[in-house]
Scaffold this motif. Structure first.
Motif, PDB file in Angstrom:
ATOM      1  N   ARG A  12      46.726  39.721  34.194  1.00 41.99           N
ATOM      2  CA  ARG A  12      47.939  38.901  34.280  1.00 41.99           C
ATOM      3  C   ARG A  12      47.850  37.889  35.424  1.00 41.99           C
ATOM      4  O   ARG A  12      48.141  36.699  35.248  1.00 41.99           O
ATOM      5  N   LYS A  15      45.163  35.181  34.800  1.00 46.22           N
ATOM      6  CA  LYS A  15      45.639  34.159  33.865  1.00 46.22           C
ATOM      7  C   LYS A  15      46.587  33.190  34.566  1.00 46.22           C
ATOM      8  O   LYS A  15      46.541  31.970  34.326  1.00 46.22           O
ATOM      9  N   ASP A  19      45.927  29.311  34.567  1.00 41.69           N
ATOM     10  CA  ASP A  19      46.894  28.420  33.939  1.00 41.69           C
ATOM     11  C   ASP A  19      47.390  27.342  34.892  1.00 41.69           C
ATOM     12  O   ASP A  19      47.770  26.246  34.464  1.00 41.69           O
ATOM     13  N   GLY A  48      41.304  33.061  32.618  1.00 43.37           N
ATOM     14  CA  GLY A  48      42.445  32.864  31.737  1.00 43.37           C
ATOM     15  C   GLY A  48      42.456  33.748  30.504  1.00 43.37           C
ATOM     16  O   GLY A  48      43.471  33.818  29.804  1.00 43.37           O
ATOM     17  N   PHE A  49      41.337  34.432  30.222  1.00 43.65           N
ATOM     18  CA  PHE A  49      41.230  35.168  28.957  1.00 43.65           C
ATOM     19  C   PHE A  49      40.585  36.534  29.144  1.00 43.65           C
ATOM     20  O   PHE A  49      39.746  36.941  28.349  1.00 43.65           O
TER      21      PHE A  49
END
Length: 209
Positions: A12, A15, A19, A48-49
């Motif tokens: 979390r 990301k 972002d 991010g993934f």
């Protein structure tokens, strides 16, 4: 926090960093301590993934025991855990402005981020410059160990920031604070600047450690 929840929290927060542009592509890596070792983002993964279940796990001796292959910067992370008791997380980014400071010839290698704001003093502290080494070179861990745990954060020359802290969220916040202060320093280049004086810095360190 359980290991499964910590894995989810890593994904979390990673990301969130991705972002908002604190890392790009597959740059950067994050680790967090668990009772029997260390969780660290996989090599060549994108912040991010991340799949929480595939985050790498190392045992206390640095052996890969679960998840995808670990970041090549694992020795860098382990050096902070080994030399700073109580370290619970390490965040290494290639964030733009902190990396810019790490490239600038005028940056003071003993104190890359002067006390421009109270929060960089409170959350980051003094930030030395670590001499350049090839990404993934085990020598990076040796250079961190040579600092003997005196600093929670460093800039890697021509590479970017590494920040350690007691727990994951606070360490991410400190890395963000370092980047935002670096941005201010770059923006204010050539402009007369009022830094916090020694008394103000001492007061902050006494109040917040």
């Amino acid at each position: 926090m359980s290991e499964s929840r910590l894995r989810e929290e890593m994904a979390r927060l990673a990301k969130s960093l991705f972002d908002r542009g604190f890392s790009v592509g597959s740059a950067g890596n994050i680790s967090a301590a668990v009772a029997d070792g260390l969780l660290i983002t996989p090599t060549n993964s994108c912040l991010g993934f991340l799949d929480p279940a595939r985050i790498s796990k190392l045992d206390r001796d640095g052996n890969h025991v679960a998840g995808d292959p670990p970041s090549k910067e694992a020795p860098l992370h382990r050096a902070f855990y080994d030399t700073r008791p109580g370290t619970g997380a390490v965040v290494h980014l290639h964030s733009t402005y902190a990396t810019a400071l790490s490239c600038m010839a005028e940056t003071d290698p003993a104190d890359c981020v002067p006390p421009l704001t109270p929060y960089v003093v409170m959350r980051v502290g003094r930030v030395p410059l670590v001499p350049y080494f090839r990404p993934g070179d085990p020598r990076g861990g040796e250079l961190i160990r040579a600092l003997e745990g005196r600093h929670a954060a460093v800039l890697l020359a021509n590479h970017g920031p590494v920040v350690s802290g007691r727990e994951l969220a606070a360490t991410v916040y400190a890395a963000e604070e370092l980047e935002e202060t670096a941005r201010l320093l770059v923006i204010l280049r050539g402009v007369p600047v009022r830094m916090l004086d020694a008394a103000a810095v001492a007061e902050l360190r006494q109040a917040f450690g």
